[in-house]
Design a protein around this motif. Structure first.
Motif, mmCIF file in Angstrom:
data_model
loop_
_atom_site.group_PDB
_atom_site.id
_atom_site.type_symbol
_atom_site.label_atom_id
_atom_site.label_comp_id
_atom_site.label_asym_id
_atom_site.label_seq_id
_atom_site.Cartn_x
_atom_site.Cartn_y
_atom_site.Cartn_z
ATOM 1 N N GLY A 69 0.789 -1.218 0.000
ATOM 2 C CA GLY A 69 0.000 0.000 0.000
ATOM 3 C C GLY A 69 0.817 1.260 0.000
ATOM 4 N N GLY A 70 2.100 1.147 -0.291
ATOM 5 C CA GLY A 70 2.966 2.320 -0.337
ATOM 6 C C GLY A 70 3.957 2.193 -1.471
ATOM 7 N N GLY A 71 5.198 2.383 -1.180
ATOM 8 C CA GLY A 71 6.246 2.275 -2.180
ATOM 9 C C GLY A 71 7.508 1.749 -1.549
ATOM 10 N N GLN A 72 8.634 2.121 -2.126
ATOM 11 C CA GLN A 72 9.912 1.629 -1.631
ATOM 12 C C GLN A 72 10.162 2.057 -0.186
ATOM 13 N N ASP A 73 9.761 3.272 0.169
ATOM 14 C CA ASP A 73 9.966 3.757 1.537
ATOM 15 C C ASP A 73 9.236 2.876 2.547
ATOM 16 N N GLN A 74 8.035 2.459 2.211
ATOM 17 C CA GLN A 74 7.290 1.616 3.131
ATOM 18 C C GLN A 74 7.912 0.219 3.215
ATOM 19 N N TYR A 75 8.430 -0.259 2.083
ATOM 20 C CA TYR A 75 9.072 -1.576 2.104
ATOM 21 C C TYR A 75 10.327 -1.560 2.973
ATOM 22 N N VAL A 76 11.051 -0.444 2.971
ATOM 23 C CA VAL A 76 12.225 -0.337 3.843
ATOM 24 C C VAL A 76 11.814 -0.522 5.292
ATOM 25 N N GLN A 77 10.730 0.130 5.701
ATOM 26 C CA GLN A 77 10.259 -0.013 7.080
ATOM 27 C C GLN A 77 9.808 -1.446 7.368
ATOM 28 N N TYR A 78 9.363 -2.142 6.338
ATOM 29 C CA TYR A 78 8.904 -3.520 6.522
ATOM 30 C C TYR A 78 10.068 -4.504 6.596
ATOM 31 N N VAL A 79 11.029 -4.365 5.686
ATOM 32 C CA VAL A 79 12.020 -5.421 5.512
ATOM 33 C C VAL A 79 13.173 -5.337 6.504
ATOM 34 N N ILE A 80 13.534 -4.162 6.977
ATOM 35 C CA ILE A 80 14.717 -4.041 7.845
ATOM 36 C C ILE A 80 14.558 -4.822 9.142
ATOM 37 N N PRO A 81 13.424 -4.746 9.857
ATOM 38 C CA PRO A 81 13.283 -5.616 11.034
ATOM 39 C C PRO A 81 13.400 -7.096 10.684
ATOM 40 N N GLY A 82 12.861 -7.486 9.523
ATOM 41 C CA GLY A 82 13.007 -8.862 9.089
ATOM 42 C C GLY A 82 14.445 -9.240 8.804
ATOM 43 N N GLY A 128 10.595 -19.037 3.301
ATOM 44 C CA GLY A 128 9.247 -19.453 3.666
ATOM 45 C C GLY A 128 8.823 -18.781 4.950
ATOM 46 N N SER A 129 9.004 -17.473 5.006
ATOM 47 C CA SER A 129 8.693 -16.708 6.208
ATOM 48 C C SER A 129 8.202 -15.325 5.797
ATOM 49 N N SER A 130 7.958 -14.492 6.800
ATOM 50 C CA SER A 130 7.501 -13.122 6.533
ATOM 51 C C SER A 130 8.658 -12.129 6.546
ATOM 52 N N ILE A 131 9.892 -12.602 6.427
ATOM 53 C CA ILE A 131 11.045 -11.702 6.483
ATOM 54 C C ILE A 131 11.028 -10.714 5.330
ATOM 55 N N PHE A 132 10.861 -11.212 4.109
ATOM 56 C CA PHE A 132 11.021 -10.369 2.924
ATOM 57 C C PHE A 132 9.697 -9.901 2.320
ATOM 58 N N ALA A 133 8.619 -10.604 2.596
ATOM 59 C CA ALA A 133 7.330 -10.248 2.006
ATOM 60 C C ALA A 133 6.209 -10.761 2.894
ATOM 61 N N PRO A 134 5.037 -10.112 2.857
ATOM 62 C CA PRO A 134 3.903 -10.612 3.626
ATOM 63 C C PRO A 134 3.512 -12.007 3.157
ATOM 64 N N THR A 135 2.943 -12.782 4.050
ATOM 65 C CA THR A 135 2.596 -14.169 3.735
ATOM 66 C C THR A 135 1.178 -14.319 3.202
ATOM 67 N N THR A 136 0.419 -13.229 3.139
ATOM 68 C CA THR A 136 -0.999 -13.335 2.776
ATOM 69 C C THR A 136 -1.210 -13.812 1.342
ATOM 70 N N SER A 137 -0.257 -13.525 0.461
ATOM 71 C CA SER A 137 -0.415 -13.943 -0.937
ATOM 72 C C SER A 137 0.164 -15.327 -1.211
ATOM 73 N N MET A 138 0.737 -15.964 -0.204
ATOM 74 C CA MET A 138 1.314 -17.294 -0.383
ATOM 75 C C MET A 138 0.224 -18.353 -0.423
ATOM 76 N N PRO A 139 0.489 -19.499 -1.062
ATOM 77 C CA PRO A 139 -0.487 -20.601 -1.041
ATOM 78 C C PRO A 139 -0.809 -21.026 0.385
ATOM 79 N N GLY A 140 -1.964 -21.610 0.560
ATOM 80 C CA GLY A 140 -2.407 -21.979 1.896
ATOM 81 C C GLY A 140 -1.460 -22.906 2.623
ATOM 82 N N TRP A 141 -0.911 -23.903 1.911
ATOM 83 C CA TRP A 141 0.000 -24.841 2.561
ATOM 84 C C TRP A 141 1.282 -24.155 3.025
ATOM 85 N N LEU A 142 1.725 -23.139 2.239
ATOM 86 C CA LEU A 142 2.929 -22.419 2.623
ATOM 87 C C LEU A 142 2.646 -21.477 3.791
#
Length: 273
Positions: free
Chosen positions: A71-84, A204-218
């Motif tokens: 829902g943002g851009g690169q700036d928002q992804y920075v805030q997301y990925v650095i803790p991961g 196979g984690s939420s480090i680099f990307a949200p897991t909501t778009s992953m297949p159910g088994w993943l």
């Protein structure tokens, strides 16, 4: 390091060495390992370069597209990925304790240690202590690069709490790699096995990307993946959001892994011929 440096009234039996003796032995071995790093600074290349390369790669290659999905851009992804990324560092650099341990066995260093009147556990704890210092150095490098690419540190206590949580989790994972370092024949085997373990857990984690778009088994796998809970707890602590559940689950994983693997690593080390 001479035998006199580490000598005690005991004869090398862990059960007969006092706590003070164990601490003195561990401190001497930590100093030995740090001096070795000083003589071979290339051994710090992974701790220096890995945070830089991974941060720049994911922020500038994937930041735009994943940031839009957030829902943002690169700036928002920075805030997301650095803790991961802090969570990732805690596991990736833990592998070094196993490869270093294997090298010490193959080079004869462990035979030298066994001839000295020191506690066997001191050798293991010294290795873990030095690798944790390397991890903290890598985390500091990561945060410098993160600020340079736009990460905003809005909660310093949360940052320190994240580092403490990552350190606790890393110390538990190191027992796994110490065990591999003892039972596998060489450092290359430890490294290969480590990658087989690390890659599924990291990606196979939420480090680099949200897991909501992953297949159910993943998604089911990520729910039980300790790196996901560590990354989510780090985000909650550093940028805001739910913390309690992920924090306690991560601590639970850390305690459980240590409780299972520490006795195994110590037993394998003591009985290795």
């Amino acid at each position: 390091m001479s035998a006199a440096t580490l000598s005690t009234p005991a004869a090398g039996d862990d059960a007969r060495i006092t706590l003070r003796g164990h601490l003195r032995h561990t401190g001497a071995l930590v100093r030995r390992n740090l001096l070795w790093i000083r003589q071979d600074p290339e051994s710090m290349a992974d701790a220096l370069l890995m945070p830089v390369i991974f941060t720049l790669l994911f922020v500038f290659v994937f930041g735009g597209s994943i940031g839009q999905a957030l829902g943002g851009g690169q700036d928002q992804y920075v805030q997301y990925v650095i803790p991961g990324m802090i969570a990732m560092m805690s596991m990736t650099l833990s592998q070094g304790v196993g490869t270093g341990f294997s090298q010490d066995f193959n080079s004869g260093v462990m035979d030298r240690f066994r001839s000295l009147p020191i506690g066997r556990g001191s050798v293991l704890f010294a290795k873990i202590s030095v690798e944790l210092l390397r991890m903290l150095f890598a985390t500091a490098v990561l945060m410098i690069v993160a600020v340079a690419v736009g990460f905003e540190i809005t909660d310093w206590p949360g940052l320190f709490a994240t580092v403490a949580l990552s350190t606790a989790f890393a110390s538990s994972i190191m027992w796994v790699f110490l065990t591999l370092g003892v039972i596998l024949k060489n450092a290359q085997s430890v490294q290969a096995m480590g990658f087989l373990v690390l890659f599924p857990l990291q990606f196979g984690s939420s480090i680099f990307a949200p897991t909501t778009s992953m297949p159910g088994w993943l998604q089911a796998f990520t729910d039980y993946n300790p790196l996901s809970t560590l990354a989510d707890a780090a985000r909650g602590l550093m940028v805001g959001g739910p913390v309690a559940h992920d924090l306690w689950v991560t601590l639970g994983w850390s305690v459980a892994i240590t409780a299972v693997m520490a006795p195994v690593a110590i037993h394998k080390f003591r009985t290795k011929s």
